[in-house]
Write a protein that holds these residues in place. Sequence first.
Motif, mmCIF file in Angstrom:
data_model
loop_
_atom_site.group_PDB
_atom_site.id
_atom_site.type_symbol
_atom_site.label_atom_id
_atom_site.label_comp_id
_atom_site.label_asym_id
_atom_site.label_seq_id
_atom_site.Cartn_x
_atom_site.Cartn_y
_atom_site.Cartn_z
ATOM 1 N N ARG A 137 32.212 45.981 15.941
ATOM 2 C CA ARG A 137 32.233 44.717 15.273
ATOM 3 C C ARG A 137 31.515 44.125 15.901
ATOM 4 O O ARG A 137 31.081 43.123 15.268
ATOM 5 C CB ARG A 137 33.700 44.925 13.834
ATOM 6 C CG ARG A 137 33.691 43.053 13.074
ATOM 7 C CD ARG A 137 34.353 43.097 12.162
ATOM 8 N NE ARG A 137 34.224 41.801 11.714
ATOM 9 C CZ ARG A 137 34.608 41.420 10.032
ATOM 10 N NH1 ARG A 137 35.770 42.591 10.033
ATOM 11 N NH2 ARG A 137 34.079 40.661 9.311
ATOM 12 N N GLU A 187 27.967 42.553 14.963
ATOM 13 C CA GLU A 187 27.483 41.554 14.603
ATOM 14 C C GLU A 187 26.809 40.812 16.004
ATOM 15 O O GLU A 187 25.267 40.037 15.134
ATOM 16 C CB GLU A 187 28.671 40.601 14.581
ATOM 17 C CG GLU A 187 29.303 41.295 13.511
ATOM 18 C CD GLU A 187 30.799 40.013 12.489
ATOM 19 O OE1 GLU A 187 31.477 39.213 13.767
ATOM 20 O OE2 GLU A 187 31.571 40.410 11.788
ATOM 21 N N ARG A 188 26.820 40.813 16.857
ATOM 22 C CA ARG A 188 25.775 40.188 17.932
ATOM 23 C C ARG A 188 24.447 41.098 17.981
ATOM 24 O O ARG A 188 23.494 40.277 17.879
ATOM 25 C CB ARG A 188 26.666 40.387 19.107
ATOM 26 C CG ARG A 188 25.762 40.543 19.967
ATOM 27 C CD ARG A 188 25.093 38.815 20.268
ATOM 28 N NE ARG A 188 24.301 37.997 21.628
ATOM 29 C CZ ARG A 188 24.682 38.119 22.624
ATOM 30 N NH1 ARG A 188 25.588 37.772 23.228
ATOM 31 N NH2 ARG A 188 23.886 37.776 23.621
ATOM 32 N N GLY A 205 22.817 42.329 15.055
ATOM 33 C CA GLY A 205 22.354 41.153 14.327
ATOM 34 C C GLY A 205 22.042 39.995 14.614
ATOM 35 O O GLY A 205 20.964 39.976 14.240
ATOM 36 N N ARG A 206 22.809 39.353 14.401
ATOM 37 C CA ARG A 206 22.500 37.796 15.381
ATOM 38 C C ARG A 206 20.911 37.996 16.038
ATOM 39 O O ARG A 206 20.408 37.373 16.407
ATOM 40 C CB ARG A 206 23.058 37.048 15.952
ATOM 41 C CG ARG A 206 24.226 36.318 14.750
ATOM 42 C CD ARG A 206 25.758 35.370 15.798
ATOM 43 N NE ARG A 206 26.310 36.366 17.103
ATOM 44 C CZ ARG A 206 27.615 36.896 17.426
ATOM 45 N NH1 ARG A 206 27.948 37.477 15.917
ATOM 46 N NH2 ARG A 206 27.460 37.413 18.105
ATOM 47 N N GLU A 235 31.863 43.995 4.747
ATOM 48 C CA GLU A 235 32.100 42.831 5.640
ATOM 49 C C GLU A 235 31.805 42.328 6.219
ATOM 50 O O GLU A 235 31.044 41.342 6.633
ATOM 51 C CB GLU A 235 34.172 42.541 6.098
ATOM 52 C CG GLU A 235 35.061 42.568 4.995
ATOM 53 C CD GLU A 235 36.063 42.426 5.415
ATOM 54 O OE1 GLU A 235 36.724 41.956 6.464
ATOM 55 O OE2 GLU A 235 37.210 42.455 4.218
ATOM 56 N N VAL A 236 31.927 43.474 7.350
ATOM 57 C CA VAL A 236 30.735 43.232 8.985
ATOM 58 C C VAL A 236 28.966 43.230 8.253
ATOM 59 O O VAL A 236 28.482 42.658 8.542
ATOM 60 C CB VAL A 236 30.837 44.131 9.490
ATOM 61 C CG1 VAL A 236 30.041 44.239 10.667
ATOM 62 C CG2 VAL A 236 32.389 45.466 10.625
ATOM 63 N N ARG A 242 28.745 39.152 6.658
ATOM 64 C CA ARG A 242 28.871 38.319 7.960
ATOM 65 C C ARG A 242 27.588 38.484 8.410
ATOM 66 O O ARG A 242 26.419 37.872 8.981
ATOM 67 C CB ARG A 242 29.689 39.315 9.024
ATOM 68 C CG ARG A 242 29.642 37.759 10.016
ATOM 69 C CD ARG A 242 30.302 36.430 9.815
ATOM 70 N NE ARG A 242 29.684 35.359 10.964
ATOM 71 C CZ ARG A 242 31.055 35.408 11.331
ATOM 72 N NH1 ARG A 242 33.085 35.544 10.952
ATOM 73 N NH2 ARG A 242 31.085 35.032 12.178
ATOM 74 N N ILE A 243 26.310 39.931 8.511
ATOM 75 C CA ILE A 243 25.565 40.088 9.533
ATOM 76 C C ILE A 243 24.682 39.299 8.265
ATOM 77 O O ILE A 243 23.244 38.369 8.823
ATOM 78 C CB ILE A 243 25.021 41.394 10.241
ATOM 79 C CG1 ILE A 243 26.372 41.931 10.943
ATOM 80 C CG2 ILE A 243 24.018 41.560 10.410
ATOM 81 C CD1 ILE A 243 26.292 43.442 10.768
ATOM 82 N N ASP A 248 24.696 35.464 8.409
ATOM 83 C CA ASP A 248 24.187 34.743 10.068
ATOM 84 C C ASP A 248 22.316 35.076 9.926
ATOM 85 O O ASP A 248 22.242 34.691 11.150
ATOM 86 C CB ASP A 248 24.411 35.574 10.455
ATOM 87 C CG ASP A 248 26.462 34.708 11.145
ATOM 88 O OD1 ASP A 248 26.650 33.741 10.067
ATOM 89 O OD2 ASP A 248 26.620 35.928 11.676
ATOM 90 N N ASP A 254 34.306 39.656 21.662
ATOM 91 C CA ASP A 254 32.896 39.217 21.879
ATOM 92 C C ASP A 254 32.256 39.262 23.169
ATOM 93 O O ASP A 254 31.159 39.461 23.458
ATOM 94 C CB ASP A 254 32.689 37.920 21.759
ATOM 95 C CG ASP A 254 32.332 37.382 20.622
ATOM 96 O OD1 ASP A 254 32.686 38.719 19.435
ATOM 97 O OD2 ASP A 254 32.729 37.029 19.448
#
Length: 256
Positions: free
Chosen positions: A21, A25-26, A28-29, A47-48, A51-52, A55, A226
């Motif tokens: 996850r 997300e990273r 994606g950012r 949910e993931v 969240r992406i 952001d 992270d």
Amino acid sequence: MSRTLDGKVALVTGGSRGIGRAIAERLGRDGAVVAVAYARDTASAEEVVARIRKDGGRAFAIRAELGEHGDAVRLWDAFDAAVEEFAPAGGVDVLVNNAAIATSSDLDGLTEEELDRVFAVNVRAPFFIVKEGLGRLRDGGRIVNISSGVARIALPRVIAYSSTKGALDVFTLNLAKLLGPRGITVNSVAPGYVDTDVNAGWLRTDPEAAAEAAAAAALGRVGQPDDIAGVVAFLASDDARWVTGRVVDATGGTAL
């Protein structure tokens, strides 16, 4: 956050929880369109994705349970069916083989079925995901295999799991040689103790065990998802274009 992966497409297996996850997300950012592959937990995967998107990124979830014959074909079929909405050209630039299962049996307690299962998910699936994905992986792409510190640190109580990660590192080495002419880099990232739901049963409930895990690392703490995602993001970026065939230790200096 720099947009180092703008215009790229990434596929992260086991992307709905924990380290996967954080990686999804990273990436994606960092600008990638992220395919979040998952086995069963649709709610967590969505949910993931949410969240992406919150952001400012783009993402979609694909369900494909690993560990059975034909799993790689099913995963890529699901990817192909969804990716064109977000990246009309299709294809993939970054492949992260993160999905894995752990076994807690020592050698005495290990069964043939357990060994077959952990190798099917942790080793066979990445082999065939890469094999079936090579026609989709663009030249200059990245493959990152999530290994483990236990591939170099003896921990007999998880001997089968450790063996799968050793096999994955050998896979990484040979793929790097094989795919180098296409400019594709292949690396392993080896986490140590990481505070995820998988480890929650002991890490978040046993202060003594948590303290021992922290003390084992030269940096004096337990890793966070992270921490691993940052290493993967580097290897996925152009800054890592001259790094291939390596196992990057991300254990915080455990058992130095």
